[in-house]
Design a protein around this motif. Sequence first.
Motif, PDB file in Angstrom:
ATOM      1  N   SER A 151      50.095  59.632  57.044  1.00  0.00           N
ATOM      2  CA  SER A 151      49.262  60.816  57.259  1.00  0.00           C
ATOM      3  C   SER A 151      47.956  60.392  57.915  1.00  0.00           C
ATOM      4  O   SER A 151      47.517  59.242  57.787  1.00  0.00           O
ATOM      5  N   TYR A 152      47.320  61.372  58.597  1.00  0.00           N
ATOM      6  CA  TYR A 152      45.995  61.140  59.169  1.00  0.00           C
ATOM      7  C   TYR A 152      44.968  61.900  58.351  1.00  0.00           C
ATOM      8  O   TYR A 152      45.203  63.029  57.916  1.00  0.00           O
ATOM      9  N   ALA A 153      43.826  61.259  58.144  1.00  0.00           N
ATOM     10  CA  ALA A 153      42.785  61.844  57.304  1.00  0.00           C
ATOM     11  C   ALA A 153      41.424  61.620  57.941  1.00  0.00           C
ATOM     12  O   ALA A 153      41.207  60.635  58.660  1.00  0.00           O
ATOM     13  N   LEU A 154      40.508  62.541  57.657  1.00  0.00           N
ATOM     14  CA  LEU A 154      39.136  62.456  58.144  1.00  0.00           C
ATOM     15  C   LEU A 154      38.240  61.936  57.021  1.00  0.00           C
ATOM     16  O   LEU A 154      38.287  62.452  55.897  1.00  0.00           O
ATOM     17  N   ILE A 155      37.437  60.916  57.321  1.00  0.00           N
ATOM     18  CA  ILE A 155      36.478  60.408  56.334  1.00  0.00           C
ATOM     19  C   ILE A 155      35.320  61.399  56.239  1.00  0.00           C
ATOM     20  O   ILE A 155      34.592  61.615  57.205  1.00  0.00           O
ATOM     21  N   LEU A 156      35.159  62.006  55.079  1.00  0.00           N
ATOM     22  CA  LEU A 156      34.172  63.064  54.896  1.00  0.00           C
ATOM     23  C   LEU A 156      32.799  62.508  54.557  1.00  0.00           C
ATOM     24  O   LEU A 156      31.788  62.985  55.066  1.00  0.00           O
ATOM     25  N   ASP A 157      32.752  61.552  53.677  1.00  0.00           N
ATOM     26  CA  ASP A 157      31.473  60.916  53.344  1.00  0.00           C
ATOM     27  C   ASP A 157      31.749  59.553  52.720  1.00  0.00           C
ATOM     28  O   ASP A 157      32.753  59.364  52.036  1.00  0.00           O
ATOM     29  N   ILE A 158      30.886  58.612  53.001  1.00  0.00           N
ATOM     30  CA  ILE A 158      31.021  57.255  52.460  1.00  0.00           C
ATOM     31  C   ILE A 158      29.642  56.684  52.151  1.00  0.00           C
ATOM     32  O   ILE A 158      28.633  57.112  52.711  1.00  0.00           O
ATOM     33  N   LYS A 159      29.630  55.696  51.261  1.00  0.00           N
ATOM     34  CA  LYS A 159      28.403  54.978  50.949  1.00  0.00           C
ATOM     35  C   LYS A 159      28.296  53.700  51.771  1.00  0.00           C
ATOM     36  O   LYS A 159      27.217  53.273  52.141  1.00  0.00           O
ATOM     37  N   ASP A 160      29.456  53.089  52.042  1.00  0.00           N
ATOM     38  CA  ASP A 160      29.499  51.825  52.764  1.00  0.00           C
ATOM     39  C   ASP A 160      30.684  51.880  53.726  1.00  0.00           C
ATOM     40  O   ASP A 160      31.472  52.825  53.694  1.00  0.00           O
ATOM     41  N   GLY A 161      30.831  50.875  54.572  1.00  0.00           N
ATOM     42  CA  GLY A 161      31.917  50.859  55.533  1.00  0.00           C
ATOM     43  C   GLY A 161      33.288  50.887  54.867  1.00  0.00           C
ATOM     44  O   GLY A 161      33.494  50.329  53.788  1.00  0.00           O
ATOM     45  N   VAL A 162      34.230  51.566  55.506  1.00  0.00           N
ATOM     46  CA  VAL A 162      35.611  51.652  55.015  1.00  0.00           C
ATOM     47  C   VAL A 162      36.446  50.661  55.812  1.00  0.00           C
ATOM     48  O   VAL A 162      36.316  50.555  57.029  1.00  0.00           O
ATOM     49  N   ARG A 163      37.333  49.944  55.125  1.00  0.00           N
ATOM     50  CA  ARG A 163      38.129  48.910  55.767  1.00  0.00           C
ATOM     51  C   ARG A 163      39.617  49.216  55.642  1.00  0.00           C
ATOM     52  O   ARG A 163      40.053  49.864  54.692  1.00  0.00           O
ATOM     53  N   VAL A 164      40.382  48.734  56.629  1.00  0.00           N
ATOM     54  CA  VAL A 164      41.834  48.784  56.527  1.00  0.00           C
ATOM     55  C   VAL A 164      42.243  48.048  55.260  1.00  0.00           C
ATOM     56  O   VAL A 164      41.769  46.937  54.982  1.00  0.00           O
ATOM     57  N   GLY A 165      43.100  48.646  54.463  1.00  0.00           N
ATOM     58  CA  GLY A 165      43.525  48.065  53.198  1.00  0.00           C
ATOM     59  C   GLY A 165      42.824  48.641  51.998  1.00  0.00           C
ATOM     60  O   GLY A 165      43.278  48.437  50.863  1.00  0.00           O
ATOM     61  N   ASP A 166      41.713  49.366  52.207  1.00  0.00           N
ATOM     62  CA  ASP A 166      41.024  49.978  51.074  1.00  0.00           C
ATOM     63  C   ASP A 166      41.963  50.921  50.332  1.00  0.00           C
ATOM     64  O   ASP A 166      42.797  51.593  50.937  1.00  0.00           O
ATOM     65  N   ARG A 167      41.762  50.994  49.026  1.00  0.00           N
ATOM     66  CA  ARG A 167      42.646  51.797  48.184  1.00  0.00           C
ATOM     67  C   ARG A 167      42.150  53.234  48.077  1.00  0.00           C
ATOM     68  O   ARG A 167      40.974  53.527  48.219  1.00  0.00           O
ATOM     69  N   LEU A 168      43.113  54.124  47.794  1.00  0.00           N
ATOM     70  CA  LEU A 168      42.818  55.541  47.644  1.00  0.00           C
ATOM     71  C   LEU A 168      43.329  55.998  46.273  1.00  0.00           C
ATOM     72  O   LEU A 168      44.321  55.493  45.763  1.00  0.00           O
ATOM     73  N   THR A 169      42.634  56.967  45.714  1.00  0.00           N
ATOM     74  CA  THR A 169      43.040  57.495  44.416  1.00  0.00           C
ATOM     75  C   THR A 169      42.635  58.955  44.334  1.00  0.00           C
ATOM     76  O   THR A 169      41.948  59.491  45.223  1.00  0.00           O
ATOM     77  N   SER A 170      43.047  59.627  43.262  1.00  0.00           N
ATOM     78  CA  SER A 170      42.670  61.019  43.053  1.00  0.00           C
ATOM     79  C   SER A 170      41.154  61.124  42.941  1.00  0.00           C
ATOM     80  O   SER A 170      40.511  60.255  42.363  1.00  0.00           O
ATOM     81  N   PRO A 171      40.545  62.189  43.497  1.00  0.00           N
ATOM     82  CA  PRO A 171      39.089  62.317  43.448  1.00  0.00           C
ATOM     83  C   PRO A 171      38.544  62.736  42.096  1.00  0.00           C
ATOM     84  O   PRO A 171      37.336  62.710  41.885  1.00  0.00           O
ATOM     85  N   ARG A 172      39.413  63.128  41.191  1.00  0.00           N
ATOM     86  CA  ARG A 172      38.916  63.629  39.897  1.00  0.00           C
ATOM     87  C   ARG A 172      38.376  62.490  39.046  1.00  0.00           C
ATOM     88  O   ARG A 172      38.900  61.394  39.062  1.00  0.00           O
TER      89      ARG A 172
END
Length: 407
Positions: free
Chosen positions: A386-407
């Motif tokens: 899937s393709y996703a848009l980065i909405l907000d970040i504190k630091d740089g995002v890297r390939v391999g970073d993990r994703l989880t539920s936002p709750r």
Amino acid sequence: MTIHLMAKSKIAITALTVLAGFLASASAGAQNYPVTAAQKQTANQVAQKGVPLSELSPNAPDRYTVKSGDTLWAISALFLKSPWRWPELWGMNLNDIKNPHLIYPGQQLELDRQNGMATLRVKGGTESSPDGTPIGTVHVSPRTRYETLADAALPTLNSSLIEAFLVEPMVMDELGLKSAPRIVANQETRVLLTRGDRAYARGPNGSPLLDDQAQLQQFRIFRNATPLKDPGTGEILGYEAQYVGKATLVASESSTEVAEKDGTVSTAIVPASIDIVAAKEEMRIGDRMFPEPPRQLRTYTPHAPNGKADGRIVSVYGSAVVNAAQNQVVAINRGTRDGIEPGHVMAILKDGTRVIDKSDDARPLMKLPNERNGLLMVFRTFERVSYALILDIKDGVRVGDRLTSPR
């Protein structure tokens, strides 16, 4: 003289539409965009008692006037700690705003804090357009200018951030790539093709490319199918093809008899003729062609995935680097087969570093906890990617970073 006409709510384009199809075709027409039963239930619950003050954003204003350029995501983030929880924002003003899709510049939102709970309402208690007229009323005056309330409705996100990605790129499997028609020749021995050029193409695996449709057949042209690998397993999830332009099929592929110098006759292939009608980049022999899909209006309702959700960032689109910034598009290793759908919001985790505990004489290795780094929202899905848009970040995002539920 001004005539007041009551307009049906269906003429209003929803504020939850990222205007890809609408921008491409201003006459695409209004749509009826649904609110899920779960979202409506949440809104009703909040409408009865409000939102706990602990769920409000620390800087939530007492009063806010909606302005042109706002998005539903930005307004939700202004009042709530979790912007994807837009049904709660709707529920906070359910008595005043009956339709959560219709939020307009000029409306004034007021926050009321009482007994540990907060409610949000439109000043004056009515839904109104920027000039104060109740929503559903269109002013028609004897002049040539014509406007509808749909022009003012707020989108979920800034549409310009993802418009291009709604038609590019394309993810396919290896078989799909090999079975696509391809450009095989051009005129005057040109190396590169651009808009206005005539070129020639063939169908896959001996199947001729035929102009057998009642209307013009349009094709998108792609190249450089890059494998997308799962960061954890190394498995190829699909091939990302780079969009370079569009073409129209002019004449079918066929065959003809050719007289040889020795007097014999042989059969030669006559490739299909195509005209290049749009070019993002110059095209070349070997580029692949895929039928133009039907134009669609797409809706994006930010919400958390049901149940447990995890994933990894596979790549940063359109970049050879492994780092991504806010408002960039990334590919993730989850797709429709994993239950991912447009609008899913996921939290980005920054992998905790490995350090040595120098305060311990044994110098043991430690792995620091993964920390939440930001949010992304899925807007286009394939089977495994899937393709996703980065909405907000504190630091740089890297390939391999993990994703989880936002709750």
